[in-house]
Design a protein around this motif. Structure first.
Motif, short mmCIF file in Angstrom:
data_model
loop_
_atom_site.label_atom_id
_atom_site.label_comp_id
_atom_site.label_asym_id
_atom_site.label_seq_id
_atom_site.Cartn_x
_atom_site.Cartn_y
_atom_site.Cartn_z
N ALA A 226 -96.31 -0.57 -31.23
CA ALA A 226 -96.62 -0.85 -29.83
C ALA A 226 -96.86 0.47 -29.10
CB ALA A 226 -95.46 -1.61 -29.18
N PRO A 227 -97.80 0.50 -28.18
CA PRO A 227 -98.03 1.74 -27.42
C PRO A 227 -96.79 2.12 -26.62
CG PRO A 227 -99.85 0.19 -27.13
CD PRO A 227 -98.75 -0.56 -27.80
N PHE B 172 -92.60 -16.69 -13.76
CA PHE B 172 -91.57 -15.94 -13.06
C PHE B 172 -90.61 -15.33 -14.05
CE2 PHE B 172 -93.07 -19.11 -10.08
CZ PHE B 172 -93.27 -18.36 -8.93
N GLY B 173 -89.88 -14.32 -13.60
CA GLY B 173 -88.90 -13.68 -14.46
C GLY B 173 -89.49 -12.48 -15.19
N GLN B 174 -88.67 -11.86 -16.03
CA GLN B 174 -89.08 -10.68 -16.78
C GLN B 174 -90.07 -11.06 -17.88
OE1 GLN B 174 -85.87 -8.58 -18.54
NE2 GLN B 174 -87.11 -6.83 -19.19
N LYS B 175 -91.14 -10.29 -17.97
CA LYS B 175 -92.17 -10.56 -18.97
C LYS B 175 -92.08 -9.49 -20.05
CE LYS B 175 -95.28 -12.24 -15.37
NZ LYS B 175 -94.48 -11.78 -14.24
N SER B 176 -92.18 -9.90 -21.27
CA SER B 176 -92.17 -8.98 -22.41
C SER B 176 -93.58 -8.90 -22.96
CB SER B 176 -91.21 -9.47 -23.50
OG SER B 176 -91.62 -10.73 -23.96
N LYS B 177 -94.09 -7.69 -23.03
CA LYS B 177 -95.46 -7.45 -23.51
C LYS B 177 -95.38 -6.88 -24.93
CE LYS B 177 -99.77 -5.11 -22.38
NZ LYS B 177 -100.44 -4.18 -21.46
N GLU B 178 -95.83 -7.66 -25.87
CA GLU B 178 -95.83 -7.23 -27.26
C GLU B 178 -97.20 -6.72 -27.64
OE1 GLU B 178 -94.51 -10.44 -29.61
OE2 GLU B 178 -92.48 -10.50 -28.74
N ALA B 179 -97.19 -5.83 -28.64
CA ALA B 179 -98.44 -5.21 -29.05
C ALA B 179 -99.25 -6.19 -29.89
CB ALA B 179 -98.15 -3.96 -29.85
N ASN B 180 -100.52 -6.19 -29.64
CA ASN B 180 -101.45 -6.97 -30.43
C ASN B 180 -101.95 -6.05 -31.55
OD1 ASN B 180 -103.37 -8.64 -31.52
ND2 ASN B 180 -104.33 -9.15 -29.55
N ILE B 181 -101.28 -6.13 -32.69
CA ILE B 181 -101.57 -5.18 -33.77
C ILE B 181 -102.99 -5.35 -34.27
CG2 ILE B 181 -100.89 -4.49 -36.09
CD1 ILE B 181 -98.05 -5.31 -35.42
#
Length: 578
Positions: A446-447, A30-39
């Motif tokens: 990150a895209p 739950f809550g805000q999800k942060s999507k980081e780039a998989n370099i």
């Protein structure tokens, strides 16, 4: 259950099998999800899938163990060759619509420009691109300022090259007698003058009178560049003086039937990296290869080779090694030749290589940054990395199968190879371990997060090209008003009338303000002569200047006294004759 027992309750969750497709629809947190780039994954996606050559068929049924070991060693050698050069990964840019004829990068490796047969120069900035936004940030037509309603003057791009020292400007050569100097933002700074085509002696013309095929910068002086034209001349320019070239080199062809003139097709200007005198090498359409001392004088060549390549074939590729001793040329006769500037007579080595100069005359050949390799493209779309000592291929890898590779470049700081093909694609080859910045930096970001508003198909009326929530001022249309002026002083707004050009003749003519302030009695030109005379009528009666001599003796004017009857008749009432 009471409040005291609140810590003992538990929430019942649905029991799903591990392979149940419903699990993809249930949230994991739950809550805000942060999507980081998989370099690592992004870089792995750009790995080149190069097909391995098919193994030769076995001719004998009994093959010993040693042959299998040899085949394994050969495959290992091919993999080792691939790891020696930055060609394991690639990024593809599709920013042109026609054949890409030139590519250049600034010395720092942050900006790249590409030219095409569509007459456009596209500017790319690696610091502004992401894996999902591989595009040019600006498109420039060098001849846009000279276009008018009647004539649409545009010329294909022949060659682009950044200045070797600062990279603040780049040389732009089109199929036209006038070369241009553009800033790194695409603004035209200098346009060299065009020569007088009616002069026979090319030494007396101040510019080219024929189409320019190629050009390059001085190895150490950022203000000097040289151009090679179809008028059989090489002209050295100072970018601070566009009215005339600094030096002119007239090449006199010795080929039969040429009348002493031929087209200059390619030129290279190099100097040793550790310092020393520079050398200027140029190729001509009659097959000649001529060399001059880069510091002058240019009265006669230091060496000349006749029939270096077959006559009437276009030698578009020429480059000088980093030590200034070796010269490599790629001719239209299907040969690549290696020359020594110290013994500039015969080629050291020559190998066959299919030519594409009949379709793409600007096809080039380049030394690697440390001159440890030579790269060029092929008509089949393969990148050839050659040994600089014997010109044998060390690596041949397909880039655009079926589409010829026109130009190649190897940047020293980025350690990346750029290829431009006839299918309007730009391929940037790199290696995650050997390369730095450039395409590797782009794929390490990150895209860009895409929003529904980023797609103009959903937010713009395709019939008018205007957003539905845009506010349009009366008498204006969005997208049509262009502010500012061009380099020539013409307004970018098509509705604004063109400002009258100030010619030298107009500068010599005094304007109205100058006449009114400096010429006496000039204001009388705009006065009524009758009103001007009546102002002096009363003064003339009281104090006459010209009639004062007979003022006392002047007789009084006497008029005949008319009777009342005569006055009534008047001149209009005449007596009727009987």
């Amino acid at each position: 259950m009471g409040d005291n027992d609140s810590d003992d309750y538990w929430v019942e969750q649905p029991e799903l099998a591990p392979d149940d497709p419903m699990r993809s629809f249930l949230p994991t947190s739950f809550g805000q999800k942060s999507k980081e780039a998989n370099i690592a994954a992004q870089i792995e996606q750009t790995r080149r899938q190069v097909p391995q050559p098919a193994a030769p068929k076995k001719t004998r049924p009994d093959v010993d163990r040693d042959s299998d070991d040899d085949s394994d060693d050969d495959s290992d050698d091919s993999e080792d060759d691939t790891e020696r050069f930055p060609v394991s990964h690639e990024v593809v840019l599709k920013t042109h619509e026609r054949v890409i004829t030139s590519v250049a990068l600034d010395p720092a490796g942050g900006r790249m420009v590409t030219g095409s047969l569509d007459s456009n120069v596209n500017l790319h900035d690696f610091s502004a691109m992401t894996p999902t936004t591989l595009r040019a940030f600006k498109t420039v037509d060098p001849w846009e300022t000279k276009k008018s309603a009647k004539t649409s003057e545009s010329h294909p791009i022949q060659h682009l090259e950044f200045s070797r020292m600062s990279g603040s400007v780049f040389l732009c050569i089109t199929a036209h007698p006038q070369a241009k100097i553009l800033s790194r933002d695409g603004d035209v700074l200098t346009e060299f003058v065009k020569g007088d085509m009616y002069l026979r002696d090319m030494n007396n013309t101040k510019g080219h009178v024929g189409e320019i095929a190629n050009g390059t910068w001085h190895p150490s002086d950022p203000n000097l560049c040289v151009t090679a034209g179809a008028d059989s001349t090489l002209r050295i320019w100072d970018i601070n003086n566009k009215r005339s070239q600094k030096d002119v080199i007239v090449f006199k062809s010795k080929a039969a039937g040429s009348a002493g003139r031929t087209r200059m097709t390619a030129i290279a200007w190099g100097a040793p990296a550790q310092g020393g005198s520079s050398v200027l090498v140029a190729a001509a359409l009659d097959g000649s290869l001529v060399m001059y001392s880069g510091n002058g004088p240019f009265n006669r060549p230091a060496a000349e080779i006749r029939e270096a390549h077959r006559a009437d074939t276009w030698t578009g590729g020429i480059d000088i090694s980093s030590d200034g001793r070796m010269v490599v040329t790629r001719g239209g006769d299907g040969l690549i030749k290696l020359w020594d500037t110290r013994k500039f007579r015969e080629p050291l080595i020559k190998v066959e290589h299919t030519s594409t100069s009949d379709r793409f005359p600007m096809t080039n050949i380049r030394y690697s940054p440390n001159s440890s390799s030579i790269i060029t493209g092929s008509a089949a779309g393969d990148l050839h990395i050659l040994n600089p000592g014997n010109l044998r291929p060390e690596l041949v890898t397909p880039i655009t199968p079926g589409a010829p590779i026109v130009v190649v470049e190897w940047h020293p700081k980025l350690n990346q190879i750029i290829t431009c093909s006839a299918n309007a694609e730009t391929h940037i080859l790199y290696s995650p371990t050997m390369s730095s910045r450039g395409a590797l930096e782009v794929m390490s970001r990150a895209p860009k997060k895409r929003h529904v508003d980023d797609d103009p198909n959903f937010t713009t009326d395709q019939s008018t090209g205007i957003s539905g929530d845009s506010i349009i001022t009366p008498g204006a249309m969005a997208g049509t008003k262009r502010g500012g002026v061009t380099a020539s002083g013409k307004s970018r707004d098509p509705r604004r009338p063109q400002v009258q050009q100030i010619t030298p003749f107009m500068r010599s003519q005094p304007d109205e303000k100058h006449v009114a302030e400096n010429i006496p009695l000039s204001r009388m030109l705009h006065e009524d002569p009758r009103e001007a005379l009546l102002k002096y009528a009363e003064v003339a009666n009281k104090d006459p200047k010209f009639t004062a001599a007979w003022k006392a003796t002047q007789p009084v004017t006497q008029y005949a006294e008319l009777s009342d009857d005569d006055a009534d008749e008047g001149p209009d009432k005449k007596k009727v004759k009987r």
